[in-house]
Design a protein around this motif. Sequence first.
Motif, mmCIF file in Angstrom:
data_model
loop_
_atom_site.group_PDB
_atom_site.id
_atom_site.type_symbol
_atom_site.label_atom_id
_atom_site.label_comp_id
_atom_site.label_asym_id
_atom_site.label_seq_id
_atom_site.Cartn_x
_atom_site.Cartn_y
_atom_site.Cartn_z
ATOM 1 N N UNK B 49 0.681 -1.013 0.040
ATOM 2 C CA UNK B 49 0.141 -0.034 0.085
ATOM 3 C C UNK B 49 0.927 1.166 -0.040
ATOM 4 N N UNK B 50 2.163 1.020 0.351
ATOM 5 C CA UNK B 50 2.831 2.398 0.542
ATOM 6 C C UNK B 50 3.733 2.463 -0.627
ATOM 7 N N UNK B 90 -10.867 -5.413 2.415
ATOM 8 C CA UNK B 90 -11.585 -4.614 3.533
ATOM 9 C C UNK B 90 -11.187 -3.584 3.872
ATOM 10 N N UNK B 91 -9.700 -3.702 4.424
ATOM 11 C CA UNK B 91 -8.878 -2.894 5.082
ATOM 12 C C UNK B 91 -8.214 -1.766 4.294
ATOM 13 N N UNK B 92 -7.642 -2.324 3.185
ATOM 14 C CA UNK B 92 -6.919 -1.554 2.223
ATOM 15 C C UNK B 92 -7.479 -1.215 1.056
ATOM 16 N N UNK B 93 -8.722 -1.683 0.661
ATOM 17 C CA UNK B 93 -9.270 -1.199 -0.616
ATOM 18 C C UNK B 93 -8.826 -2.135 -1.515
ATOM 19 N N UNK B 95 -6.890 -1.059 -4.006
ATOM 20 C CA UNK B 95 -5.593 -0.851 -4.187
ATOM 21 C C UNK B 95 -4.644 -2.051 -4.052
#
Lengths: 182, 152
Positions: B49-50, B90-93, B95
């Motif tokens: 995610x980063x 659910x948590x990070x979409x 993406x």
Amino acid sequence: MTRARALLIVPLAVFVGIVVLLYSGFGLGRADLHPSALIDKPFPDFELPTLAGEPPRRSRDDLVGEVRLVNVWATWCPTCAAEHDELARITGETGIGIVGVNYKDDPNAARAWLAERGDPYLFHIIDARGDLGVDLGVYGAPETFIVDAAGVIRFKQVGAVTADTWRDSMAPVVASLQAAAP
Amino acid sequence: MTGRTVLGITALCIAATLASAASLVDAYDFDNPALEARYRTLIAELRCPKCLNVNIAGSDAPIASDLRRAVRRMLEEGRSDQEILAHLQDRYGDFILYNPPLSPATVLLWATPAILVLVGLLVLRRLGSRRDAVELTEDERARLDALGAEDP
């Protein structure tokens, strides 16, 4: 023939179009990359040690019951230092309780940090390895969640809470949640 | 440079690449080879995610390491691949998925290759029909024959 010549411009036009599209992408913020993650879902279960040590551990039960802010922070995060005063102002003026998640940090450094800057939080839990962070969809610090009285996440702010973000996007959410709560 | 030196340098480069790739991934010991295979597939499919365009298998960002640990924990809890992906989505979409689901936001992503192929076919058809329409004059035909005759 003139039509064929006109067609020659098409590749150039497409190229210019792509350049404009990609260049405008530079201006887009990154904050909306993960827009809906965990919104309207219950705050994940946790049972973690506290920074204060008394009580030694806190769980999700200590969080629910009132509208709260949950702020993920660390001493290695410069933006967290920048938003610290704003969080203190918000809790001072509105009385909303802020729960700190000390994220992948050295607890001793965190205690010293709070001793120096003041501690406007209700309590801090220690997420040393970032497991609660993963459960929350955290990908950096600071992140701040608005959690309603039933323990459901209603809003997520990635990056610093500033006077502007508070006034424009967060305070209205908190106000409507507090009005809805019994 | 002799061929031997070139060979040596190439071997060194390959070794260095392999070493750095291996050092990125935490040395997780799985008792179960099937579980380990699923772990490798999952961390290759999940996007860090980063870091915009690296999977969590290939990133040494701390968040990627946390996510690998989370994937491993869920595998050992006996969760299915689908459950693990859904949990992280659910948590990070969307993406976080390198294989994003079809949704209004991603429809262009999925449709663009098909659209490009269609456009290509249309262009090919037009070019083809135009070529058919070319009629050679007597002179041109004679020259063509002459050129053809020179071929062995």
